[in-house]
Design a protein around this motif. Sequence first.
Motif, mmCIF file in Angstrom:
data_model
loop_
_atom_site.group_PDB
_atom_site.id
_atom_site.type_symbol
_atom_site.label_atom_id
_atom_site.label_comp_id
_atom_site.label_asym_id
_atom_site.label_seq_id
_atom_site.Cartn_x
_atom_site.Cartn_y
_atom_site.Cartn_z
ATOM 1 N N CYS A 54 4.318 -32.173 2.755
ATOM 2 C CA CYS A 54 5.385 -32.840 2.561
ATOM 3 C C CYS A 54 4.956 -34.140 1.153
ATOM 4 O O CYS A 54 5.557 -34.829 1.288
ATOM 5 N N ALA A 55 5.375 -33.112 0.076
ATOM 6 C CA ALA A 55 5.026 -34.404 -0.678
ATOM 7 C C ALA A 55 6.369 -34.957 -0.953
ATOM 8 O O ALA A 55 6.648 -35.571 -2.119
ATOM 9 N N GLY A 56 7.605 -34.067 -1.173
ATOM 10 C CA GLY A 56 8.865 -34.798 -1.259
ATOM 11 C C GLY A 56 9.282 -34.829 -2.708
ATOM 12 O O GLY A 56 8.525 -34.076 -3.722
ATOM 13 N N SER A 57 9.271 -35.972 -3.672
ATOM 14 C CA SER A 57 9.554 -36.235 -4.961
ATOM 15 C C SER A 57 8.370 -36.653 -5.689
ATOM 16 O O SER A 57 8.462 -36.246 -6.673
ATOM 17 N N GLY A 58 6.807 -36.489 -5.862
ATOM 18 C CA GLY A 58 5.681 -36.764 -6.236
ATOM 19 C C GLY A 58 5.755 -38.381 -5.834
ATOM 20 O O GLY A 58 4.472 -38.406 -6.686
ATOM 21 N N MET A 59 5.969 -39.273 -5.189
ATOM 22 C CA MET A 59 5.724 -40.327 -5.826
ATOM 23 C C MET A 59 4.245 -40.606 -5.932
ATOM 24 O O MET A 59 2.813 -41.271 -6.310
#
Length: 107
Positions: A54-59
């Motif tokens: 669930c890395a999302g946008s990689g923050m």
Amino acid sequence: MNAQEKKWTGKIGADSTSRHTGLIETYNQLILKIFNTWPVMYQVPAIRSMLEVCAGSGMNLVAIKKIMPKLDIHALEINEQACAKLKEIDGITRHNTAILNFKPDRV
């Protein structure tokens, strides 16, 4: 695809990605400050690779890449919009799939 996965592949996941995209630099500064006061990350030479689910946008990945630039980083993200943002981060391998469908190439 289950109900939860459908939510995150659609508008909920896209909205989450949009909200977080503008916060990446501020977030990274905070994470780097935290890690600088918690130097254990620099003292673990056995870590060679990682997978963020669930890395999302990689923050998180951007901050970790700054701290451990040689780390082999993989990102698992179900949302296509978020996965597109992950493509902007150099040096990570992206997997655009649900965790239940993910087939790692190693354990």
